[in-house]
Write a protein that holds these residues in place. Structure first.
Motif: not given
Lengths: 381, 381
Positions: A56-67, A77-86
């Protein structure tokens, strides 16, 4: 949208028991929850088909997951705020959004924002050094409560400080802190609401939460002996905060009840332990409600299904003796009406491995049954 | 046993909605259901991690599937009896066993055995040729009911015959048949019980089932206006049959109520459409009860959670117009208390794609709400 079913796909970051129970709710809605888990042995990953492994701290993994997710939400609540904003910047519908979640992630920001909004909060102060704590304690008296601004849960990240020396030792660890007065509380309450992007809010009955060693052990729904006036005030506070902070999904407001009213202890923006009772005890469970909220469905009824509902957490007991499966046999024989929820977790002393819920007409009786059921599963007796 | 959790593994042959809903119950018990599905797009396969693809008629696939399962059970009644017997011979705990399931698989064997046990059944006769039907009709009068001995469901495999010519045409198809009198029924009822290997039996309240074109469209729990005496007689009949036939797991006894009493229409030995109301309407759902039974856990409480519970099936409506997701939005706005269960199935006219359950104090009102909810999901209006 899942083209096989014509129904939406919700992705949940984190594979804990909250995702596991959200999946149960998703199944009824014709969906399958998609989870981003750390390991295939995570609580939710054991029971879900659509599991992606990643951090959950890996922005690329989050991006791929969200597709191809219609909405993305969180088990923790541990996902970095800046990743969520991105991700928001890239058009992902991710709830609660970074601007709201920040106040559940950072206790300093939360306290400052609540004070700004005029919400009832304990006296508090940001901490830069030991002198800040000592100056604060000079006003309120020792002991004071120190809290890590980020990452605390289940009593972790909270310290009772009785002297400048204790304060010094904590500050020396380098943990970013705030300090709060020790509120003279009668008991703890929780007000749970869900809010949709449209802005519809549904409020659950206010509950009493019973803590032991900083861990929630019991939740009583509705909170016994709570005046209608105070219950409505607590619900209204939670509704106002959900709107003011722009929360989408669930908002749990943990409250202290004092002799004179209520003050806000903590905020959580996800399904919450104080709402597990709702699986059987409310017409719509908090897990379904969270899915409905993040998908902008109309909210479900939060009506109680029985006059008295008690949820008791099951903590891992000492190893040895009866197996967990044997304990379950005995509990089922002892109380055919107890509702059991196991999280698929290895038993470790003190770890939350499940919960039980009991429903009935009389709170005293229901509470005794729930406590006995939890004890059977914890201790095998 | 799943070594990660210390809890048992149940394998269910068939990946339909019964397996899907059983998985929801399994999750609460700390388990993950293992399914043998025909396709990864099967209803249950969409939401379960532990899916094996294979045919229920392939003994090798069944044998492989059963490995490491604590118990094996069924989503449907189409596994060849001899395969079940073969697995039993190899020590697999497979429930219901072949000796019991035979009576749910073969209507001729069922009728003969029930008659032997003295259970109330319609007049009936095995059919070898058209003359058998004509001779039977000479006693009972036309029309008569012909049933395929194997494989019927949802009105398929049942024919109303009004003349020797119609009988001839059916016999000419080569379908193995029995013939029954057309019972002058007031309505249909169902009695659902679960039995464990130990022999404990739990009986649910007797329900009324409402059929249209041979498909169950509504279930009313408890059956309105049913006398206590007749309700107890129906429960006792189901209990007696469960014991006499050696059923392990659920037994649904479909009944005709006549002016003078009850007669057995059909038997099913698995979670049954007449028990879907129990997910919210009984303290223990039929799906959890089935798992508890096949694992020899003590049975759960079958108490109603509300005075009136109605389940309405949702059939696929005509294509075009509103999408299923839009319909769901409208239903949720119209009735925040309606409980929806979608099966993850493509909409096809007449196909069961889900069900809704409504609970309340007044059967007339609850029934109207359930019918309206099902109509919204079927027709979008």
């Amino acid at each position: 949208m899942d083209t096989r079913t014509g129904l939406p796909v919700v992705g949940m970051v984190g594979g804990g028991q909250l995702a596991r129970m959200t999946h149960q709710a998703a199944i009824s809605l014709g969906q399958s929850l998609r989870v981003l888990a750390e390991s295939p042995d995570d609580s939710a990953a054991l029971v879900i088909g659509d599991v992606r492994i990643g951090s959950h701290t890996d922005l690329a993994a989050l991006r791929e997951f969200a597709k191809d997710c219609d909405a993305v939400t969180f088990d923790h609540e541990h996902v970095p705020t800046e990743h969520i904003a991105a991700l928001e910047g890239e058009g992902v519908r991710i709830y609660p959004g970074s601007a709201a979640l920040l106040f559940a992630q950072d206790k300093g920001r939360m306290r400052a924002r609540l004070a700004e909004l005029g919400a009832p909060v304990p006296r508090w102060r940001p901490v830069n050094d030991t002198a800040d704590i000592a100056a604060f304690a000079a006003e309120t008296g020792w002991p004071v409560i120190a809290k890590a601004t980020r990452g605390g849960y289940d009593g972790k990240g909270v310290w009772v400080l009785s002297s400048p020396d204790e304060a010094q030792r904590l500050v020396d660890t380098g943990t970013p802190l705030i300090v709060e007065e020790k509120v003279p509380l009668r008991r703890e309450l929780a007000a749970l609401v869900a809010r949709s992007p449209f802005g519809q809010v549904a409020a659950y009955p206010v509950v009493e939460t019973v803590q032991r060693d900083g861990i929630c052990v019991e939740v009583l729904a509705p909170a016994p002996g709570l005046s209608d006036e105070r219950a409505v005030a607590a619900q209204q506070l939670a509704i106002d905060l959900a709107h003011a902070l722009g929360v989408v999904g669930l908002l749990a407001v943990e409250l202290f009840e004092t002799d004179t009213g209520i003050v806000v202890n903590e905020l959580a923006m996800r399904p919450h332990n104080s709402g597990h009772w709702s699986i059987e005890g409310a017409r719509t469970s908090q897990f379904e409600q969270h899915l409905r909220a993040v998908l902008d469905y109309p909210m479900g009824s939060t009506a109680l299904t029985a006059p008295a509902v008690v949820m008791a957490n099951v903590l891992g007991g000492a190893s040895g003796g009866m197996s967990i499966d044997e304990r379950l046999h005995h509990l089922f024989a002892a109380d055919p009406g107890a509702r059991v929820h196991f999280y698929g977790k290895q038993v470790r002393p003190g770890r939350k491995i499940g919960h039980v819920t009991v429903l009935g007409d009389d709170m005293t009786e229901v509470r005794a049954r729930a406590a006995r059921a939890a004890r059977w599963l914890q201790e095998g007796k």
